[in-house]
Scaffold this motif. Structure first.
Motif, short mmCIF file in Angstrom:
data_model
loop_
_atom_site.label_atom_id
_atom_site.label_comp_id
_atom_site.label_asym_id
_atom_site.label_seq_id
_atom_site.Cartn_x
_atom_site.Cartn_y
_atom_site.Cartn_z
N LYS A 53 54.08 50.51 1.55
CA LYS A 53 53.52 49.86 2.90
C LYS A 53 51.79 49.93 2.73
O LYS A 53 51.44 50.66 2.09
CB LYS A 53 53.93 50.62 4.23
N GLU A 54 51.49 48.89 3.16
CA GLU A 54 49.88 48.97 3.07
C GLU A 54 49.43 48.29 4.43
O GLU A 54 49.99 47.38 5.13
CB GLU A 54 49.39 48.01 2.17
N ARG A 55 48.38 48.81 5.25
CA ARG A 55 47.62 48.09 6.21
C ARG A 55 46.41 47.54 5.84
O ARG A 55 45.60 48.06 5.12
CB ARG A 55 47.29 49.27 7.27
N ILE A 56 46.24 46.06 6.19
CA ILE A 56 45.45 44.96 5.50
C ILE A 56 44.66 44.75 6.71
O ILE A 56 45.42 43.91 7.74
CB ILE A 56 46.22 44.21 4.67
N GLY A 57 43.32 44.51 6.59
CA GLY A 57 42.44 43.74 7.48
C GLY A 57 41.96 42.58 6.96
O GLY A 57 41.23 42.67 5.61
N LEU A 58 42.27 41.39 7.27
CA LEU A 58 41.79 40.06 6.80
C LEU A 58 40.47 39.96 7.18
O LEU A 58 40.10 39.52 8.19
CB LEU A 58 42.91 39.06 7.19
N ARG A 59 39.44 39.57 6.15
CA ARG A 59 38.00 39.38 6.37
C ARG A 59 37.42 39.16 4.84
O ARG A 59 37.84 39.33 3.96
CB ARG A 59 37.54 40.59 6.92
N THR A 60 36.18 38.70 5.14
CA THR A 60 35.42 38.30 3.91
C THR A 60 34.15 39.35 4.08
O THR A 60 33.70 39.58 5.31
CB THR A 60 35.12 37.16 3.75
N ILE A 61 33.81 40.07 3.10
CA ILE A 61 32.54 40.69 3.03
C ILE A 61 31.77 40.41 1.79
O ILE A 61 32.35 40.36 0.75
CB ILE A 61 32.85 42.35 2.88
N LYS A 62 30.35 40.05 1.91
CA LYS A 62 29.64 39.59 0.78
C LYS A 62 28.37 40.26 0.94
O LYS A 62 28.04 40.52 2.09
CB LYS A 62 29.43 38.12 1.01
N VAL A 63 27.89 40.85 -0.16
CA VAL A 63 26.63 41.41 -0.36
C VAL A 63 25.45 40.38 -0.79
O VAL A 63 25.73 40.09 -2.08
CB VAL A 63 26.43 42.79 -0.94
N VAL A 64 24.68 39.98 0.00
CA VAL A 64 23.54 39.09 -0.77
C VAL A 64 22.43 39.86 -1.16
O VAL A 64 21.51 40.63 -0.51
CB VAL A 64 23.19 38.07 0.63
N LYS A 65 22.10 39.92 -2.33
CA LYS A 65 20.91 40.55 -3.16
C LYS A 65 20.32 39.53 -3.92
O LYS A 65 20.73 39.14 -5.18
CB LYS A 65 21.45 41.76 -4.01
N GLU A 66 19.33 38.87 -3.31
CA GLU A 66 18.81 37.72 -4.29
C GLU A 66 17.39 37.68 -4.06
O GLU A 66 16.51 38.10 -3.04
CB GLU A 66 19.14 36.40 -3.29
N LYS A 67 16.73 37.21 -5.02
CA LYS A 67 15.15 36.95 -5.08
C LYS A 67 14.56 36.13 -4.01
O LYS A 67 15.28 35.22 -3.97
CB LYS A 67 14.62 36.84 -6.43
N ASP A 68 13.51 36.56 -3.37
CA ASP A 68 12.90 35.35 -2.39
C ASP A 68 11.74 35.34 -2.49
O ASP A 68 10.97 36.33 -3.46
CB ASP A 68 13.83 35.76 -1.00
#
Length: 648
Positions: free
Chosen positions: A113-128
């Motif tokens: 068994k597994e408990r799963i949370g459905l989501r997206t996580i993105k880390v933005v590390k970009e030159k600006d």
């Protein structure tokens, strides 16, 4: 340790990979690694079922043939209109229950068994054009990270119970946090830790457990590291809360700035350290993350490039700013030394007296006693607490009062940084102070002491991290008033009421400014010339009250024109009544004049207060609920109340 028997096959690994997730559709790949001990191929039925809360189960089935040895099985499913897992403050951290079952000849031979949370996580590390960004995007929304660094919760790890983990996450959630960082100098935490993070909507920045020194890179060591990393990546990758992997804490910084090149004068030694660093943190660990957890962000170390003594580096990714501690800078430096993401900064305080009493006797109650120094692990700690205190407060001679004042100092000082970071979004997109908790009763940077008592810092963090916050700061010749909101909807038609009041409660001037609070942003709401706001800074304050169109208070904060040491604080009487209930006490307080930094003390470890270390306004009545399973019905408990003017 467990011993498990099986006679056909077992599930070695069950990875629920989220191939893509939107509010309309989640595509999930159920990846099973099954080890068959049968000497011959076995026909099997694989079923994956999922349910949300107590909802009806949805199942998918697949017929497979299990070959002797390792088998890899893929069973994709789609979930329409999924309940998305949301961080604390944004909504429910929705979790689905998944179960994989394998049957042979109609008999269940393995399940997981597994408990799963459905989501997206993105880390933005970009030159600006300002340097290099660093921030988290959750379900498509940029998130300002609010939280702290976590260390092992006990020096003796078997003392850490499931109850302690869960209480700690309740404390984190109650302080309006949405992230904690598992520091690389600690441990890979127990499964319950990450389950509690999932359930409370707290993102976890996970360091691999390497910190503050270089490590070997010979083949035997690297083989052990690879096995350890593989085990922990597989163990943790199903958790919705897991936001990123970081290779280590401060090793890259140490090699460049901590004088190791002067200690190790043979150039071959330093070159070996650098090569070993690259092998471990730029090659091995990112390769394992890409192989086993390809949807998760990896960074070689924290801080990524920054050093607290080099301002140009603050423009790049995350920073550890120890200017107010090792640099002995005033708290005001936090208003201008703004990083892209603050992953460490802090200031120390003693725990309150009831915790000190667990390791010291009254004859030890002195700042530089042998016992106090044994519980102070920073070489400049006690000296710096007192030195910095003198910048803002009248330093008391009495040890009890000094401890109280130190708690106030830590809370107010670190809060100044939390608000500065939040105020400067989107340039700065996160603040994780050092540190959340203690491993033993000690003088430290923590906001919660070893026995679970909130120090002033935790109450101040709760206020600084409120969903909507009004905040005033002197900028040049102006007083600027910012409104910060982490809500995903704008508050339209709000009114900011500004009242300059004296310490007796008399309103000297007032004005109201209508406007709106944009969603998920910091905005300069109003400013005016600082000169002339008050003619008596020593005995007046600015009360800022932000209300929505329904008249509900969104935020109410106080701005003081002078430091406390330059104020004429009244020695007002704080009247209070105590109403005992089963496991609770209701304390009702009031005062005719301003009472700053009111501290309610009771001799019960770990008791929880709905509020503490607060300012009691003139004529205000305030109720505080104290809760503890150690409080019995109608049991009398000693209550002590302190205020800032007691120390003058």
């Amino acid at each position: 340790v467990t011993l498990t028997f099986y006679d056909v096959a077992r599930i070695d690994d069950y990875y629920v990979r989220q191939a893509s997730v939107t509010k309309d559709l989640a595509k999930v790949e159920n990846l099973l690694t099954v080890n068959s001990v049968s000497a011959t191929p076995q026909k099997a039925e694989v079923t994956v079922a999922y349910s949300y809360k107590e909802g009806e189960k949805v199942t998918e089935q697949k017929e497979v043939t299990l070959q002797p040895g390792t088998n890899h099985i893929l069973l994709p499913i789609e979930i329409r209109q999924p309940h998305l897992w949301m961080p604390n403050g944004w909504g429910e951290p929705a979790l689905y229950d998944f179960e994989a079952v394998i049957k042979v000849d109609g008999k269940v031979i393995a399940s997981q068994k597994e408990r799963i949370g459905l989501r997206t996580i993105k880390v933005v590390k970009e030159k600006d054009d300002q340097g290099e960004s660093f921030y988290f995007v959750v379900n498509g929304e940029p998130m300002f990270a609010k939280g702290a660094n976590f260390i092992p919760d006990d020096a003796l790890l078997p003392n850490i119970t499931e109850e302690r983990y869960r209480q700690l996450f309740k404390d984190v959630k109650d302080a309006n946090m949405n992230m904690i960082r598992v520091w690389g100098g600690g441990i890979y935490e127990d499964d319950v830790f990450y389950q509690a993070a999932d359930e409370n909507g707290i993102l976890v920045w996970q360091d691999f457990i390497f910190a503050c020194t270089t490590y070997p890179s010979d083949p035997a060591f690297m083989k052990r590291v690879e096995a350890e990393a593989e085990y922990n990546i597989k163990r943790l990758r199903n958790h919705a809360s897991l936001a990123m992997w970081c290779g280590n804490n401060e090793i890259y910084e140490g090699m460049r700035y901590w004088g190791w090149d002067k200690k190790y004068t043979d150039p071959g030694i330093m070159e070996g350290m650098k090569q070993g660093y690259d092998k471990l943190f730029r090659e091995l660990l990112p390769r394992k993350v890409a192989e086993l957890d390809p949807d998760r962000f990896y960074m070689h170390g924290s801080p990524y490039e920054a050093n607290w003594g080099r301002p140009e580096s603050w423009k790049i990714a995350d920073s550890h700013n120890w200017g107010i501690w090792y640099g002995q800078k005033p708290f005001e430096s936090l208003d201008t030394e703004i990083p892209r993401f603050m992953s460490e900064f802090g200031f120390q305080a003693f725990p309150e007296m009831k915790t000190i009493a667990t390791f010291a006797s009254p004859e030890d109650y002195a700042l530089e006693s042998e016992v106090m120094n044994a519980h102070q692990k920073a070489t400049i700690g006690n000296f710096l607490i007192k030195k910095t205190m003198g910048l803002y407060y009248k330093v008391p001679e009495d040890f009890d009062q000094l401890v109280y004042m130190g708690l106030v100092l830590q809370g107010v000082g670190v809060r100044q940084g939390l608000e500065a970071h939040r105020r400067n979004r989107p340039y700065c997109m996160g603040t994780l102070y050092w540190q959340l908790n203690d491993s033993w009763p000690v003088v430290s940077w923590s906001s919660i002491d070893y026995y679970g008592n909130w120090k002033a810092l935790h109450y101040q963090a709760k206020r600084a991290f409120a969903p909507v916050l009004v905040d005033a700061v002197k900028e040049g010749e102006d007083l600027s008033i910012y409104v910060m909101s982490d809500k995903l909807e704008a508050d339209k038609e709000v009114t900011l009421l500004l009242r300059v009041m004296d310490f007796n409660g008399k309103v000297l001037t007032k004005k109201s400014i209508k406007g709106e609070v944009p969603a998920n942003a910091s905005t300069l709401y109003y400013k005016e010339p600082y000169a002339g706001i008050t003619t008596s800074p020593q005995n007046t304050f600015l009360l800022m009250t932000l209300k929505n169109k329904k008249g509900e208070v969104l935020s109410e904060e106080i701005y003081y024109f002078n430091h406390a040491k330059d104020q004429e604080l009244p020695k007002t009487e704080i009247r209070y009544k105590v109403k005992p209930m089963d496991g609770k006490y209701e304390v009702t307080l009031s005062a005719r004049q301003l009472a700053r930094d009111v501290f309610i003390e009771i001799p019960v470890q770990g008791a929880k207060f709905t509020d503490n270390f607060f300012d009691l306004l003139p004529g205000q009545t305030k109720k505080v609920i104290i809760t503890s399973d150690k409080l019995k019905k109608n049991e009398k408990v000693d209550i002590t109340i302190k205020q800032l003017s007691d120390t003058n």
